[in-house]
Motif scaffolding. Structure first.
Motif, PDB file in Angstrom:
ATOM      1  N   PRO A  42       0.132  -1.559   0.022  1.00 37.04           N
ATOM      2  CA  PRO A  42       0.016  -0.157   0.190  1.00 37.04           C
ATOM      3  C   PRO A  42       0.264   1.612  -0.262  1.00 37.04           C
ATOM      4  O   PRO A  42       0.639   2.259  -0.051  1.00 37.04           O
ATOM      5  CB  PRO A  42      -1.240   0.010   1.313  1.00 37.04           C
ATOM      6  N   VAL A  43       2.440   1.508   0.906  1.00 34.74           N
ATOM      7  CA  VAL A  43       2.850   2.123   0.133  1.00 34.74           C
ATOM      8  C   VAL A  43       3.442   3.566  -1.085  1.00 34.74           C
ATOM      9  O   VAL A  43       3.698   4.361  -1.222  1.00 34.74           O
ATOM     10  CB  VAL A  43       3.624   2.315   1.781  1.00 34.74           C
ATOM     11  N   LEU A  44       3.108   1.648  -1.706  1.00 34.11           N
ATOM     12  CA  LEU A  44       3.975   2.089  -3.298  1.00 34.11           C
ATOM     13  C   LEU A  44       2.581   2.806  -4.028  1.00 34.11           C
ATOM     14  O   LEU A  44       2.906   2.817  -5.077  1.00 34.11           O
ATOM     15  CB  LEU A  44       5.001   1.316  -3.722  1.00 34.11           C
ATOM     16  N   ASP A  45       1.575   2.695  -3.378  1.00 34.16           N
ATOM     17  CA  ASP A  45       0.385   2.874  -4.735  1.00 34.16           C
ATOM     18  C   ASP A  45       0.594   3.867  -5.552  1.00 34.16           C
ATOM     19  O   ASP A  45      -0.056   3.897  -6.090  1.00 34.16           O
ATOM     20  CB  ASP A  45      -1.406   2.274  -3.808  1.00 34.16           C
ATOM     21  N   ARG A  46       0.585   4.845  -4.453  1.00 31.78           N
ATOM     22  CA  ARG A  46       0.596   6.064  -5.248  1.00 31.78           C
ATOM     23  C   ARG A  46       1.436   6.485  -6.270  1.00 31.78           C
ATOM     24  O   ARG A  46       1.504   7.518  -6.597  1.00 31.78           O
ATOM     25  CB  ARG A  46       0.364   7.511  -3.848  1.00 31.78           C
ATOM     26  N   TYR A  47       2.741   5.542  -6.003  1.00 32.91           N
ATOM     27  CA  TYR A  47       3.722   5.842  -7.333  1.00 32.91           C
ATOM     28  C   TYR A  47       3.818   4.841  -8.061  1.00 32.91           C
ATOM     29  O   TYR A  47       4.139   4.857  -9.372  1.00 32.91           O
ATOM     30  CB  TYR A  47       4.834   5.284  -6.435  1.00 32.91           C
ATOM     31  N   ILE A  48       3.169   3.458  -8.136  1.00 29.98           N
ATOM     32  CA  ILE A  48       3.636   2.460  -8.990  1.00 29.98           C
ATOM     33  C   ILE A  48       2.138   2.127  -9.811  1.00 29.98           C
ATOM     34  O   ILE A  48       1.036   2.318  -8.642  1.00 29.98           O
ATOM     35  CB  ILE A  48       4.349   1.203  -8.185  1.00 29.98           C
TER      36      ILE A  48
END
Length: 276
Positions: free
Chosen positions: A10-16
């Motif tokens: 989830p912490v990478l959802d806004r990037y990937i």
């Protein structure tokens, strides 16, 4: 070719936007063309396998085993030819993230491929971990840990206008007057153009054209009808304009492209991003 979507923490959802694992056996063969890329890409060639070839805008490129690559967004004809055993992990970043990853204006990486295997110690450490990890899940864990550290910085406030504009273009399938776009995101046309070059790599008009073309390909694949009918839905006023875009972006005609289309691997995530 085997294709497997990888779960994104989830912490990478806004990037990937998308992460995929691809594997091909030694006796298999795969060749496909790619639609213009809306996303910047990280390409991890893992394990000690053979190389693969890519034709890109008139040039030919080889991907070496145990190497890491980065691509900016692209609108040049691109095709892959995989004739040997290969394993890769492909990570596609949301529009605008390229600038955060490269710490540079996005236009510098547009239509470019960079070997990043030895750019800094953190990349060298990641590459070594990937070479010795004994499972795809573990390899993907190492990659995500690296990306979490890489994306620690917050988005600048000015990026908000770009994010809103990209969302409008995506929802409108690229068929939206660019002059009105700057008004919708409360900035000037000149400033929006500057911000797009900084965070996306293309001007708003060129990026809208790429989205429109990809939207046409996506819609036609979902519901093949008369080319002219779907072209009109996507903002093409005549087939000659559509044919010119196919030659510009794909290096082939619409009929030849769709005849040889392989839905398993052909466009990875670009087209899914534009589904209604």
């Amino acid at each position: 070719m085997h294709h497997q979507l990888l779960p994104i923490t989830p912490v990478l959802d806004r990037y990937i936007a998308n992460a995929s694992y691809f594997r091909q056996g030694a006796d298999d063969y795969c060749e496909f063309k790619m639609v213009p890329r809306l996303f910047s890409v990280l390409f991890f060639v893992i394990e000690k396998k053979q190389s693969l070839e890519m034709s890109y805008g008139g040039g030919n490129y080889t991907f070496s085993p145990n190497s890491l690559y980065a691509f900016g967004v692209g609108n040049l004809p691109a095709a892959f030819q995989v004739t040997s055993e290969i394993e890769v992990i492909l990570v596609q970043m949301h529009p605008g993230i390229s600038c955060l990853f490269h710490n540079d204006d996005a236009y510098i990486s547009t239509n470019q491929r960079f070997d990043i295997s030895d750019t800094d110690q953190s990349i060298k450490d990641l590459n070594e971990k990937l070479a010795y990890a004994n499972s795809i899940i573990l390899k993907w864990q190492f990659i995500q840990e690296y990306l979490i550290k890489k994306f620690r910085s917050n988005f600048p406030e000015k990026y908000g206008a770009v994010a809103k504009a990209v969302d409008i273009l995506r929802k409108k399938s690229g068929h939206f007057p660019v002059k009105s776009l700057s008004e919708q995101v409360f900035t000037s046309h000149r400033n929006l153009n500057y911000l797009f070059m900084e965070y996306i790599g293309f001007s708003p008009k060129k990026y809208a054209d790429i989205i429109r073309f990809n939207s046409f390909v996506n819609l036609y694949m979902q519901k093949p009808e008369f080319l002219s009918d779907i072209a009109l839905q996507c903002g093409y006023h005549d087939l000659s304009h559509l044919n010119k875009d196919f030659m510009r972006y794909m290096g082939t005609s619409p009929s030849d492209y769709f005849e040889n289309f392989s839905s398993d691997v052909n466009n990875w995530c670009e087209l899914d991003y534009l589904k209604p």
